[in-house]
Design a protein around this motif. Structure first.
Motif, short mmCIF file in Angstrom:
data_model
loop_
_atom_site.label_atom_id
_atom_site.label_comp_id
_atom_site.label_asym_id
_atom_site.label_seq_id
_atom_site.Cartn_x
_atom_site.Cartn_y
_atom_site.Cartn_z
N ASP A 63 0.73 -1.18 -0.01
CA ASP A 63 -0.05 -0.16 0.00
C ASP A 63 0.81 1.14 0.19
N GLY A 64 2.12 1.32 0.08
CA GLY A 64 2.93 2.27 0.20
C GLY A 64 4.37 2.06 0.37
N ALA B 80 1.89 7.10 -0.16
CA ALA B 80 0.89 6.28 -0.30
C ALA B 80 0.60 5.90 -1.76
N LYS B 81 0.33 4.58 -2.16
CA LYS B 81 0.27 4.25 -3.40
C LYS B 81 -1.10 4.29 -3.94
N ASN C 231 -3.29 2.11 -5.31
CA ASN C 231 -4.22 1.05 -5.25
C ASN C 231 -4.92 0.94 -3.57
N THR C 232 -5.51 2.22 -3.32
CA THR C 232 -6.39 2.27 -2.28
C THR C 232 -7.61 1.54 -2.25
N ASN D 45 -6.74 8.84 -1.49
CA ASN D 45 -5.61 9.65 -0.64
C ASN D 45 -5.78 11.18 -1.12
N LYS E 239 -0.41 -5.06 9.79
CA LYS E 239 -0.91 -3.69 9.37
C LYS E 239 -2.21 -3.19 10.03
N ASN F 209 -5.04 -0.01 11.16
CA ASN F 209 -5.03 1.33 11.12
C ASN F 209 -5.81 1.74 12.16
N ASP G 55 -10.89 -0.35 7.07
CA ASP G 55 -9.66 -0.84 6.71
C ASP G 55 -9.35 -2.08 7.77
#
Length: 182
Positions: free
Chosen positions: A40-41, A67-68, A70-71, A77, A156, A158, A166
């Motif tokens: 993700d980043g 951040a990439k 592909n959220t 973002n 991971k 959040n 998430d």
């Protein structure tokens, strides 16, 4: 008088022998750059480590999280990045801080996001927390320059309450750091 001379001679010999004992390892401070990535980043920043005499190293990291794209579909973002920080511990198999190591690391990455379901509400600060187990190998060049490829496996999460969708997931974080020992 003879006793005093003999005692002083024994004390002097004891001190000379004691001063000749070799200490294994040495204390150093590592300063350099570090790059970590995952699905993700990625994050790039400053790596600082304090190495103890035998086997142990404590680390800190400060950088910029990117951040990439592909959220998930429920947010996007807003700023494409933010602050990335981390702390960690490494145990080296050699007495000095180089070679193979295992350790633990905790990273926190922030990013401004906007929820797709409530575009007028926000932006929120996404706080991605990744505690991980880490392993790697430190290549030491001329006892001053180091290159350290590593890989971490972590969970991971959040920490932002609004982003409960998430989901927690296991991730792999390969990385590399390089710099100088002082």
């Amino acid at each position: 008088m003879k006793k005093a001379i003999i005692l002083f001679g024994c004390f002097l010999i004891f001190q000379i022998v004691k001063s000749q004992e070799a200490e294994i390892g040495y204390r150093t401070t590592d300063v350099g750059g570090e790059y970590l990535t995952y699905a993700d980043g990625s994050v790039i920043g400053l790596h600082i480590a304090s190495n103890a005499r035998l086997n142990h190293s404590f680390q800190a990291f400060l950088g910029y999280y990117m951040a990439k794209d592909n959220t998930p579909s429920y947010y996007y973002n807003s700023t494409k990045g933010g602050l990335g920080i981390g702390i960690g511990y490494r145990y080296y198999t050699k007495p000095r801080p180089d070679g193979f190591f295992i350790g633990i690391k905790a990273n926190l990455f922030t990013n401004k996001i906007i929820l797709s379901s409530q575009p007028s509400d926000g932006p929120y600060t996404s706080m991605i927390f990744i505690p991980a187990f880490q392993t790697g190998y430190m290549f030491l060049i001329n006892d001053m320059f180091f290159i350290t490829p590593s890989v971490g496996v972590g969970l991971k999460t959040n920490l932002q309450n609004k982003l409960t969708t998430d989901k927690k997931k296991t991730i792999v974080m390969p990385g590399i750091s390089c710099g100088f020992k002082f």
